[in-house]
Design a protein around this motif. Sequence first.
Motif, PDB file in Angstrom:
ATOM      1  N   GLY A  55       0.823  -1.201   0.000  1.00  0.00           N
ATOM      2  CA  GLY A  55       0.000   0.000   0.000  1.00  0.00           C
ATOM      3  C   GLY A  55       0.857   1.249   0.000  1.00  0.00           C
ATOM      4  N   ALA A  56       0.366   2.301  -0.635  1.00  0.00           N
ATOM      5  CA  ALA A  56       1.026   3.605  -0.595  1.00  0.00           C
ATOM      6  C   ALA A  56       0.600   4.339   0.667  1.00  0.00           C
ATOM      7  CB  ALA A  56       0.665   4.417  -1.832  1.00  0.00           C
ATOM      8  N   HIS A  57       1.566   5.028   1.276  1.00  0.00           N
ATOM      9  CA  HIS A  57       1.309   5.769   2.519  1.00  0.00           C
ATOM     10  C   HIS A  57       1.749   7.216   2.313  1.00  0.00           C
ATOM     11  CE1 HIS A  57       0.192   5.931   6.641  1.00  0.00           C
ATOM     12  NE2 HIS A  57       1.410   5.987   7.152  1.00  0.00           N
ATOM     13  N   PRO A  58       0.997   7.975   1.495  1.00  0.00           N
ATOM     14  CA  PRO A  58       1.387   9.349   1.176  1.00  0.00           C
ATOM     15  C   PRO A  58       1.036  10.313   2.289  1.00  0.00           C
ATOM     16  CG  PRO A  58      -0.682   8.844   0.121  1.00  0.00           C
ATOM     17  CD  PRO A  58      -0.244   7.584   0.816  1.00  0.00           C
ATOM     18  N   SER A  59       1.671  11.475   2.241  1.00  0.00           N
ATOM     19  CA  SER A  59       1.484  12.456   3.309  1.00  0.00           C
ATOM     20  C   SER A  59       1.619  13.856   2.734  1.00  0.00           C
ATOM     21  CB  SER A  59       2.551  12.255   4.391  1.00  0.00           C
ATOM     22  OG  SER A  59       3.833  12.612   3.892  1.00  0.00           O
ATOM     23  N   PHE A  60       1.443  14.837   3.602  1.00  0.00           N
ATOM     24  CA  PHE A  60       1.868  16.191   3.264  1.00  0.00           C
ATOM     25  C   PHE A  60       3.394  16.198   3.131  1.00  0.00           C
ATOM     26  CE2 PHE A  60      -2.027  17.540   5.823  1.00  0.00           C
ATOM     27  CZ  PHE A  60      -2.778  17.831   4.689  1.00  0.00           C
ATOM     28  N   HIS A  61       3.916  17.119   2.320  1.00  0.00           N
ATOM     29  CA  HIS A  61       5.368  17.224   2.145  1.00  0.00           C
ATOM     30  C   HIS A  61       5.941  17.946   3.360  1.00  0.00           C
ATOM     31  CE1 HIS A  61       8.914  18.055  -0.804  1.00  0.00           C
ATOM     32  NE2 HIS A  61       9.180  17.148   0.102  1.00  0.00           N
ATOM     33  N   ASP A  62       6.231  17.173   4.406  1.00  0.00           N
ATOM     34  CA  ASP A  62       6.560  17.766   5.707  1.00  0.00           C
ATOM     35  C   ASP A  62       7.462  16.839   6.516  1.00  0.00           C
ATOM     36  OD1 ASP A  62       6.497  19.476   7.928  1.00  0.00           O
ATOM     37  OD2 ASP A  62       4.671  18.562   8.711  1.00  0.00           O
ATOM     38  N   PRO A  63       8.680  16.557   6.022  1.00  0.00           N
ATOM     39  CA  PRO A  63       9.551  15.651   6.774  1.00  0.00           C
ATOM     40  C   PRO A  63       9.977  16.195   8.127  1.00  0.00           C
ATOM     41  CG  PRO A  63      10.742  16.675   4.946  1.00  0.00           C
ATOM     42  CD  PRO A  63       9.292  17.015   4.770  1.00  0.00           C
ATOM     43  N   ASP A  64      10.034  17.523   8.274  1.00  0.00           N
ATOM     44  CA  ASP A  64      10.466  18.087   9.554  1.00  0.00           C
ATOM     45  C   ASP A  64       9.520  17.735  10.688  1.00  0.00           C
ATOM     46  OD1 ASP A  64      12.640  19.229   8.322  1.00  0.00           O
ATOM     47  OD2 ASP A  64      11.736  21.215   8.133  1.00  0.00           O
ATOM     48  N   ASN A  65       8.247  17.563  10.373  1.00  0.00           N
ATOM     49  CA  ASN A  65       7.240  17.226  11.392  1.00  0.00           C
ATOM     50  C   ASN A  65       6.693  15.815  11.217  1.00  0.00           C
ATOM     51  OD1 ASN A  65       6.961  19.921  12.789  1.00  0.00           O
ATOM     52  ND2 ASN A  65       6.499  20.539  10.685  1.00  0.00           N
ATOM     53  N   PHE A  66       7.388  14.998  10.443  1.00  0.00           N
ATOM     54  CA  PHE A  66       6.973  13.612  10.202  1.00  0.00           C
ATOM     55  C   PHE A  66       5.548  13.536   9.651  1.00  0.00           C
ATOM     56  CE2 PHE A  66       6.156   9.101  11.458  1.00  0.00           C
ATOM     57  CZ  PHE A  66       7.254   8.534  10.846  1.00  0.00           C
ATOM     58  N   GLY A  67       5.141  14.578   8.932  1.00  0.00           N
ATOM     59  CA  GLY A  67       3.809  14.583   8.333  1.00  0.00           C
ATOM     60  C   GLY A  67       2.669  14.704   9.317  1.00  0.00           C
ATOM     61  N   ARG A  68       2.964  15.115  10.544  1.00  0.00           N
ATOM     62  CA  ARG A  68       1.925  15.149  11.583  1.00  0.00           C
ATOM     63  C   ARG A  68       1.437  16.557  11.904  1.00  0.00           C
ATOM     64  NH1 ARG A  68       4.640  10.289  15.148  1.00  0.00           N
ATOM     65  NH2 ARG A  68       3.614   8.585  14.026  1.00  0.00           N
ATOM     66  N   LYS A  69       1.869  17.539  11.138  1.00  0.00           N
ATOM     67  CA  LYS A  69       1.398  18.904  11.330  1.00  0.00           C
ATOM     68  C   LYS A  69       0.288  19.193  10.328  1.00  0.00           C
ATOM     69  CE  LYS A  69       2.941  23.729  11.169  1.00  0.00           C
ATOM     70  NZ  LYS A  69       4.088  24.633  10.901  1.00  0.00           N
ATOM     71  N   GLU A  70      -0.854  19.654  10.845  1.00  0.00           N
ATOM     72  CA  GLU A  70      -1.963  19.947   9.946  1.00  0.00           C
ATOM     73  C   GLU A  70      -1.612  21.121   9.028  1.00  0.00           C
ATOM     74  OE1 GLU A  70      -5.828  20.157  11.601  1.00  0.00           O
ATOM     75  OE2 GLU A  70      -5.723  18.098  12.361  1.00  0.00           O
TER      76      GLU A  70
END
Length: 250
Positions: A55-70
């Motif tokens: 499965g693909a697990h895409p995110s916001f482009h946000d490695p500094d916050n591990f993709g957990r910042k809204e």
Amino acid sequence: MDIDLNADLGEGGDSDEALLDLVSSANIACGWHAGGANAMRDCVRMAVQKGVAIGAHPSFHDPDNFGRKEMDLPADDIYAGILYQLGALSAIAQAEGGRVAHLKPHGALYNQAARDPAIAEAVVSAVHDFDPSLAVFGLANSSFIDMARHAGLVAIEEGFADRGYRADGSLVPRSDPGALIHSEDEMLAHVLSMVRDRRVRAVTGEWVPLNVRTLCLHGDGPHALAFARRLRSALEAQGVDVHAASTLRT
């Protein structure tokens, strides 16, 4: 009874290969919050060898916050980002003799899609336009699941083995007490309620009905491997078959 057991992999943890011996589906980070081309290839190769659904697990482009910042992004940007990440993982899977079978958003993107129709539509549209045969994993009881089904996608309702729930069926924010489950015994009771009884107890005590068809263990968590081993053993002892989501009886 049957269930899919999934884990988020390729995020820098050292348990990916061991987890792939225990789960039936793998959500592989696509480089925007963690991982990268080599990590994606390693995870895909191991998943193909072990017969685990990719499965693909895409995110916001946000490695500094591990993709957990809204984030507040235009729907077109989210749509394009999903296609970008899906395409990258799909190319690697094809080269390794596999295929992407599902998509599960990561972190803030997952949680925002569960409650924001515009974000949900952007994710659903990207998956549908890329390959409408792909399944999507989303928070059980969320509007994201409803929107995906309305678009003709196979939507798999997900529960979390290691996360606390609020009375409305949403996850307790990681910054709040009760967000993470650290006890194996508590985790097992939590999971078995979801699998056997189709409900989960919220941190405030209420029972919340959930039709969970896949269970997530976070691959980057300190207890991920121990939880996965204990959980797989407990499910088998309860007569619960573990299969990839695409093969589950509905």
